[in-house]
Design a protein around this motif. Structure first.
Motif, PDB file in Angstrom:
ATOM      1  N   ALA A  13       1.287  -1.436  -0.341  1.00 57.17           N
ATOM      2  CA  ALA A  13       0.099   0.060   0.510  1.00 57.17           C
ATOM      3  C   ALA A  13       0.708   0.768   0.445  1.00 57.17           C
ATOM      4  N   TYR A  14       0.197   2.352  -0.542  1.00 58.83           N
ATOM      5  CA  TYR A  14       1.025   3.190  -0.554  1.00 58.83           C
ATOM      6  C   TYR A  14       0.358   4.801   0.199  1.00 58.83           C
ATOM      7  N   ASP A  15       1.190   5.682   1.008  1.00 59.60           N
ATOM      8  CA  ASP A  15       0.282   6.636   0.885  1.00 59.60           C
ATOM      9  C   ASP A  15      -0.018   7.822   0.776  1.00 59.60           C
ATOM     10  N   VAL A  16      -0.734   7.646   0.106  1.00 64.45           N
ATOM     11  CA  VAL A  16      -0.879   8.756  -1.130  1.00 64.45           C
ATOM     12  C   VAL A  16      -1.170  10.311  -0.545  1.00 64.45           C
ATOM     13  N   ALA A  17      -1.520  10.479   1.183  1.00 67.66           N
ATOM     14  CA  ALA A  17      -1.675  11.362   1.339  1.00 67.66           C
ATOM     15  C   ALA A  17      -1.536  13.137   0.303  1.00 67.66           C
ATOM     16  N   LYS A  58       1.601  -3.849 -11.640  1.00 74.89           N
ATOM     17  CA  LYS A  58       3.205  -4.598 -12.739  1.00 74.89           C
ATOM     18  C   LYS A  58       4.119  -4.829 -11.804  1.00 74.89           C
ATOM     19  N   THR A  59       4.495  -3.476 -12.099  1.00 72.72           N
ATOM     20  CA  THR A  59       5.790  -2.945 -11.614  1.00 72.72           C
ATOM     21  C   THR A  59       5.711  -2.567 -10.702  1.00 72.72           C
ATOM     22  N   THR A  60       4.556  -2.496  -9.665  1.00 68.40           N
ATOM     23  CA  THR A  60       5.174  -2.535  -7.870  1.00 68.40           C
ATOM     24  C   THR A  60       5.754  -3.996  -7.740  1.00 68.40           C
ATOM     25  N   GLY A 232      -6.811  -4.397  -9.807  1.00 64.26           N
ATOM     26  CA  GLY A 232      -6.735  -3.956  -8.827  1.00 64.26           C
ATOM     27  C   GLY A 232      -7.188  -2.213  -7.817  1.00 64.26           C
ATOM     28  N   VAL A 233      -6.064  -1.292  -8.627  1.00 66.21           N
ATOM     29  CA  VAL A 233      -6.803   0.266  -7.675  1.00 66.21           C
ATOM     30  C   VAL A 233      -7.974   0.817  -8.243  1.00 66.21           C
ATOM     31  N   PHE A 234      -8.540   0.214  -8.950  1.00 63.60           N
ATOM     32  CA  PHE A 234      -9.536   1.109  -9.552  1.00 63.60           C
ATOM     33  C   PHE A 234     -10.863  -0.166  -8.862  1.00 63.60           C
TER      34      PHE A 234
HETATM   35  N1  LIG Z   1       5.686   5.490  -5.532  1.00 65.13           N
HETATM   36  C1  LIG Z   1       4.267   5.161  -5.821  1.00 65.13           C
HETATM   37  N2  LIG Z   1       2.940   6.243  -4.510  1.00 65.13           N
HETATM   38  C2  LIG Z   1       1.845   6.357  -4.743  1.00 65.13           C
HETATM   39  N3  LIG Z   1       1.256   5.463  -5.995  1.00 65.13           N
HETATM   40  C3  LIG Z   1       2.205   5.121  -6.751  1.00 65.13           C
HETATM   41  C4  LIG Z   1       3.518   5.112  -6.803  1.00 65.13           C
HETATM   42  N4  LIG Z   1       3.861   4.039  -7.134  1.00 65.13           N
HETATM   43  C5  LIG Z   1       3.198   3.677  -7.805  1.00 65.13           C
HETATM   44  N5  LIG Z   1       1.692   3.866  -7.346  1.00 65.13           N
HETATM   45  C6  LIG Z   1       0.843   2.979  -7.771  1.00 65.13           C
HETATM   46  O1  LIG Z   1       0.779   1.659  -7.803  1.00 65.13           O
HETATM   47  C7  LIG Z   1      -0.228   2.223  -8.469  1.00 65.13           C
HETATM   48  C8  LIG Z   1       0.213   0.315  -9.318  1.00 65.13           C
HETATM   49  O2  LIG Z   1       1.359   1.442 -10.553  1.00 65.13           O
HETATM   50  P1  LIG Z   1       2.318   0.256 -11.359  1.00 65.13           P
HETATM   51  O3  LIG Z   1       3.175   1.136 -12.112  1.00 65.13           O
HETATM   52  O4  LIG Z   1       2.555  -0.775 -10.215  1.00 65.13           O
HETATM   53  O5  LIG Z   1       1.120  -0.167 -12.482  1.00 65.13           O
HETATM   54  P2  LIG Z   1       1.256  -1.092 -13.722  1.00 65.13           P
HETATM   55  O6  LIG Z   1       0.141  -2.600 -14.017  1.00 65.13           O
HETATM   56  O7  LIG Z   1       2.867  -1.412 -14.062  1.00 65.13           O
HETATM   57  O8  LIG Z   1       0.837   0.044 -14.791  1.00 65.13           O
HETATM   58  P3  LIG Z   1       1.759  -0.110 -16.665  1.00 65.13           P
HETATM   59  O9  LIG Z   1       1.147  -1.111 -17.479  1.00 65.13           O
HETATM   60  O10 LIG Z   1       0.576   1.030 -16.908  1.00 65.13           O
HETATM   61  O11 LIG Z   1       2.442  -0.213 -16.168  1.00 65.13           O
HETATM   62  C9  LIG Z   1      -1.123   2.967  -9.495  1.00 65.13           C
HETATM   63  O12 LIG Z   1      -2.446   3.456  -9.454  1.00 65.13           O
HETATM   64  C10 LIG Z   1       0.007   3.570  -9.356  1.00 65.13           C
HETATM   65  O13 LIG Z   1      -0.573   4.895  -9.000  1.00 65.13           O
END
Ligand SMILES: Nc1ncnc2c1ncn2[C@@H]1O[C@H](COP(=O)(O)OP(=O)(O)OP(=O)(O)O)[C@@H](O)[C@H]1O
Ligand SMILES: [Mg+2]
Length: 281
Positions: A13-17, A58-60, A232-234
């Motif tokens: 989880a990210y803190d997005v405050a 995915k990138t996360t 996910g986030v949606f």
């Molecule tokens: N450092 C961060 N702080 C807050 N939110 C973040 C951070 N990094 C990623 N997010 C959020 O996490 C969610 C997932 O992001 P991520 O980059 O992992 O997606 P993805 O599946 O790789 O997308 P794409 O296919 O577009 O590359 C997104 O809603 C993004 O805004």
């Protein structure tokens, strides 16, 4: 098959405050659950692709595996170590969507960098450098760039830059490669070539690969297993693995496979799984 990558009930989880405002007070806490209850085991020598809608995390997941981010909950091990340790020891290597090369270093010096950083004599590099010359040339040959060793990144095409990044990720001879849409910016022909090169490296070096991509076709062509993440986030919770498609196509794989009905069938299965995953909360 021995497990080499293990993610056990991971949440992130990210803190997005909001950032501090005029009076220096932070906005109310707002937690964004990106990944929830995500468990994945990858066996030694397996090629696993991760697909899912944009923004699903995915990138996360890849950043967690590369030790760039820490999970909020759960346990991750790569080659029996914590992710950052595994990278530091050269057991795993990571390749990003953008090649991220150092503009002031030639292709060969970019590839040498991981060795330079580990060399006890790094502070007086020039005389030490020669001992690595053969291995760096060999790596550049592996990615068909031996004639471009002295080129700076801005004189190389996007595909060539990504090949330098791949050679650099192989410098320490890792067991595991983590790739985040590495060929997303390339045209189809170049992408096909890079896919074939990656498969050759995978087979020659007996690598274990975790590959993030947007392309179902690419995932099917390369992998033993395609895992599909939910939106996910949606939705109400973070993303998790909601479908898995086993790809039973024989190896070694050649481009001709893309004309094979068995390939079309596997792509169709992947497409259905991705579509279904959009509706899983
Ligand atoms: N450092 C961060 N702080 C807050 N939110 C973040 C951070 N990094 C990623 N997010 C959020 O996490 C969610 C997932 O992001 P991520 O980059 O992992 O997606 P993805 O599946 O790789 O997308 P794409 O296919 O577009 O590359 C997104 O809603 C993004 O805004
Ligand atoms: Mg991404």
């Amino acid at each position: 098959m021995a497990a080499i990558v293990e993610m056990d009930h991971i949440s992130k989880a990210y803190d997005v405050a909001a950032e501090p405002g005029l009076l220096g007070r932070r906005g109310p806490e707002r937690i964004l659950d990106v990944v929830t209850n995500f468990s994945l085991t990858v066996g030694q020598g397996e090629f696993v692709s991760v697909i899912g809608p944009s923004g699903c995390g995915k990138t996360t997941v890849l950043f967690l595996l590369a030790g760039i981010r820490d999970p909020t909950e759960g346990r991750i091990s790569v080659c029996g170590r914590r992710p950052a340790e595994s990278i530091r020891e050269g057991l795993s290597g990571v390749i990003f969507q953008q090649p991220i090369l150092f503009e002031w270093l030639t292709a060969e010096d970019n590839v040498l960098l991981p060795l330079r950083l580990r060399d006890p004599g790094w502070w007086w590099w020039p005389p030490r450098r020669a001992r690595y010359q053969d291995s760096v040339r060999q790596l550049l040959r592996t990615v068909e760039l031996e004639h471009f060793a002295r080129y700076y990144p801005d004189k190389l095409s996007g595909g060539m830059q990504q090949r330098v990044a791949i050679a650099r990720a192989l410098t320490l001879n890792p067991q595991v490669l983590l790739l985040d849409e590495p060929f997303g910016a390339l045209d189809e022909i170049t992408r096909d070539r890079m896919n074939i090169e990656l498969l050759r490296l995978y087979e020659e070096r007996r690598l274990t690969i975790l590959f993030v991509t947007h392309s179902i076709e690419e995932a099917v062509f390369l992998s033993d297993r395609v895992i599909v993440m939910s939106r996910g986030v949606f939705s109400r919770t973070g993303s998790s693995i909601v479908r898995e498609v086993r790809i039973e196509l024989p190896r070694p794989r050649r481009l001709a496979l893309k004309e094979d009905p068995a390939f079309f069938q596997a792509v169709r299965q992947g497409r259905v799984a991705l579509r279904e995953a959009q509706f899983v909360e």
